[in-house]
Design a protein around this motif. Structure first.
Motif, PDB file in Angstrom:
ATOM      1  N   SER A  34       0.821  -1.210   0.000  1.00  8.88           N
ATOM      2  CA  SER A  34       0.000   0.000   0.000  1.00  8.88           C
ATOM      3  C   SER A  34       0.853   1.258   0.000  1.00  8.88           C
ATOM      4  N   ASN A  35       0.198   2.345  -0.403  1.00  2.60           N
ATOM      5  CA  ASN A  35       0.694   3.697  -0.182  1.00  2.60           C
ATOM      6  C   ASN A  35      -0.555   4.558  -0.024  1.00  2.60           C
ATOM      7  N   ALA A  36      -0.452   5.854  -0.121  1.00  2.00           N
ATOM      8  CA  ALA A  36      -1.598   6.731   0.145  1.00  2.00           C
ATOM      9  C   ALA A  36      -2.606   6.770  -1.002  1.00  2.00           C
ATOM     10  N   GLU A  37      -2.301   6.101  -2.135  1.00  6.29           N
ATOM     11  CA  GLU A  37      -3.218   6.114  -3.277  1.00  6.29           C
ATOM     12  C   GLU A  37      -3.718   4.749  -3.711  1.00  6.29           C
ATOM     13  N   VAL A  38      -3.092   3.670  -3.237  1.00  7.11           N
ATOM     14  CA  VAL A  38      -3.510   2.326  -3.649  1.00  7.11           C
ATOM     15  C   VAL A  38      -3.160   1.304  -2.569  1.00  7.11           C
ATOM     16  N   ALA A  39      -4.017   0.306  -2.449  1.00 11.43           N
ATOM     17  CA  ALA A  39      -3.707  -0.872  -1.642  1.00 11.43           C
ATOM     18  C   ALA A  39      -4.004  -2.076  -2.521  1.00 11.43           C
ATOM     19  N   ALA A  40      -3.100  -3.032  -2.539  1.00 11.43           N
ATOM     20  CA  ALA A  40      -3.259  -4.229  -3.351  1.00 11.43           C
ATOM     21  C   ALA A  40      -2.967  -5.449  -2.501  1.00 11.43           C
ATOM     22  N   ILE A  41      -3.721  -6.506  -2.756  1.00 14.06           N
ATOM     23  CA  ILE A  41      -3.524  -7.765  -2.035  1.00 14.06           C
ATOM     24  C   ILE A  41      -3.393  -8.885  -3.051  1.00 14.06           C
ATOM     25  N   TRP A  42      -2.390  -9.729  -2.865  1.00 11.04           N
ATOM     26  CA  TRP A  42      -2.117 -10.894  -3.707  1.00 11.04           C
ATOM     27  C   TRP A  42      -2.736 -12.075  -2.978  1.00 11.04           C
ATOM     28  N   VAL A  43      -3.888 -12.549  -3.449  1.00 10.98           N
ATOM     29  CA  VAL A  43      -4.693 -13.539  -2.739  1.00 10.98           C
ATOM     30  C   VAL A  43      -4.607 -14.904  -3.434  1.00 10.98           C
ATOM     31  N   PRO A  44      -4.263 -15.967  -2.675  1.00 12.89           N
ATOM     32  CA  PRO A  44      -4.268 -17.296  -3.291  1.00 12.89           C
ATOM     33  C   PRO A  44      -5.693 -17.677  -3.676  1.00 12.89           C
ATOM     34  N   CYS A  45      -5.834 -18.372  -4.802  1.00 18.39           N
ATOM     35  CA  CYS A  45      -7.184 -18.736  -5.231  1.00 18.39           C
ATOM     36  C   CYS A  45      -7.283 -20.206  -5.632  1.00 18.39           C
ATOM     37  N   TYR A  46      -6.666 -20.574  -6.747  1.00 15.43           N
ATOM     38  CA  TYR A  46      -6.823 -21.942  -7.236  1.00 15.43           C
ATOM     39  C   TYR A  46      -5.526 -22.738  -7.100  1.00 15.43           C
ATOM     40  N   ALA A  47      -5.638 -23.943  -6.578  1.00 17.04           N
ATOM     41  CA  ALA A  47      -4.479 -24.828  -6.482  1.00 17.04           C
ATOM     42  C   ALA A  47      -4.044 -25.279  -7.867  1.00 17.04           C
ATOM     43  N   SER A  48      -5.011 -25.414  -8.786  1.00 20.79           N
ATOM     44  CA  SER A  48      -4.722 -25.866 -10.145  1.00 20.79           C
ATOM     45  C   SER A  48      -5.749 -25.251 -11.093  1.00 20.79           C
ATOM     46  N   GLU A  49      -5.364 -24.197 -11.789  1.00 21.49           N
ATOM     47  CA  GLU A  49      -6.250 -23.532 -12.741  1.00 21.49           C
ATOM     48  C   GLU A  49      -6.586 -24.503 -13.875  1.00 21.49           C
ATOM     49  N   LYS A  50      -7.800 -24.430 -14.402  1.00 19.30           N
ATOM     50  CA  LYS A  50      -8.312 -25.443 -15.327  1.00 19.30           C
ATOM     51  C   LYS A  50      -7.448 -25.672 -16.569  1.00 19.30           C
ATOM     52  N   THR A  51      -7.061 -24.616 -17.260  1.00 21.27           N
ATOM     53  CA  THR A  51      -6.325 -24.827 -18.520  1.00 21.27           C
ATOM     54  C   THR A  51      -4.816 -24.967 -18.324  1.00 21.27           C
ATOM     55  N   SER A  52      -4.243 -24.165 -17.420  1.00 19.94           N
ATOM     56  CA  SER A  52      -2.783 -24.204 -17.249  1.00 19.94           C
ATOM     57  C   SER A  52      -2.333 -25.275 -16.262  1.00 19.94           C
ATOM     58  N   LYS A  53      -3.249 -25.705 -15.405  1.00 19.98           N
ATOM     59  CA  LYS A  53      -2.940 -26.677 -14.337  1.00 19.98           C
ATOM     60  C   LYS A  53      -1.948 -26.132 -13.316  1.00 19.98           C
ATOM     61  N   GLN A  54      -1.732 -24.823 -13.327  1.00 17.35           N
ATOM     62  CA  GLN A  54      -0.814 -24.165 -12.399  1.00 17.35           C
ATOM     63  C   GLN A  54      -1.604 -23.480 -11.285  1.00 17.35           C
ATOM     64  N   PRO A  55      -0.974 -23.239 -10.124  1.00 16.63           N
ATOM     65  CA  PRO A  55      -1.640 -22.452  -9.083  1.00 16.63           C
ATOM     66  C   PRO A  55      -1.887 -21.026  -9.581  1.00 16.63           C
ATOM     67  N   TRP A  56      -3.046 -20.471  -9.237  1.00 17.01           N
ATOM     68  CA  TRP A  56      -3.390 -19.114  -9.644  1.00 17.01           C
ATOM     69  C   TRP A  56      -3.796 -18.301  -8.433  1.00 17.01           C
ATOM     70  N   ASN A  57      -3.407 -17.042  -8.466  1.00 13.64           N
ATOM     71  CA  ASN A  57      -3.750 -16.087  -7.415  1.00 13.64           C
ATOM     72  C   ASN A  57      -4.485 -14.916  -8.053  1.00 13.64           C
ATOM     73  N   MET A  58      -5.151 -14.130  -7.223  1.00  6.29           N
ATOM     74  CA  MET A  58      -5.833 -12.945  -7.747  1.00  6.29           C
ATOM     75  C   MET A  58      -5.271 -11.694  -7.092  1.00  6.29           C
ATOM     76  N   THR A  59      -5.264 -10.631  -7.871  1.00  3.81           N
ATOM     77  CA  THR A  59      -4.887  -9.315  -7.367  1.00  3.81           C
ATOM     78  C   THR A  59      -6.165  -8.544  -7.093  1.00  3.81           C
ATOM     79  N   VAL A  60      -6.264  -8.002  -5.901  1.00  6.00           N
ATOM     80  CA  VAL A  60      -7.405  -7.166  -5.541  1.00  6.00           C
ATOM     81  C   VAL A  60      -6.869  -5.787  -5.185  1.00  6.00           C
TER      82      VAL A  60
END
Length: 104
Positions: A34-60
């Motif tokens: 974070s800073n005074a204009e943005v806050a971002a969180i890197w959130v774990p989501c999928y252990a295995s994404e459907k097409t890539s089969k890799q773990p995927w996270n989301m940015t909020v």
């Protein structure tokens, strides 16, 4: 959403450029930034994404489009609170199969 990668690489590529001052980190998801204009969180989501089969996270993000009329400390906390609330809902809506690692 994006494939899992080191958090520093995530922060360098996913945080929008801004003039919010010094970046600090906070405990939420895999990493919160974070800073005074943005806050971002890197959130774990999928252990295995459907097409890539890799773990995927989301940015909020909570991004102030113009400076908040308060102190930098209060602006930062407001954005962190918003990003955390958004992340909880996004994690639920996406039906993630990994724990969010968000604070209670």
């Amino acid at each position: 959403m994006g494939s899992a990668r080191p958090w520093k690489q995530w922060a360098e590529t996913e945080i929008p450029p801004n003039s919010g001052g010094k970046t600090t980190y906070f405990a939420a998801g895999l990493k919160g930034v974070s800073n005074a204009e943005v806050a971002a969180i890197w959130v774990p989501c999928y252990a295995s994404e459907k097409t890539s089969k890799q773990p995927w996270n989301m940015t909020v993000l909570a991004d102030a489009l113009k400076p908040l009329e308060t102190s930098d400390k209060e602006a930062r906390q407001t954005l962190i609170d918003l990003a955390t609330d958004f992340a909880r809902q996004a994690h639920k809506d996406a039906k993630c199969d990994l724990p969010s690692k968000l604070p209670s």
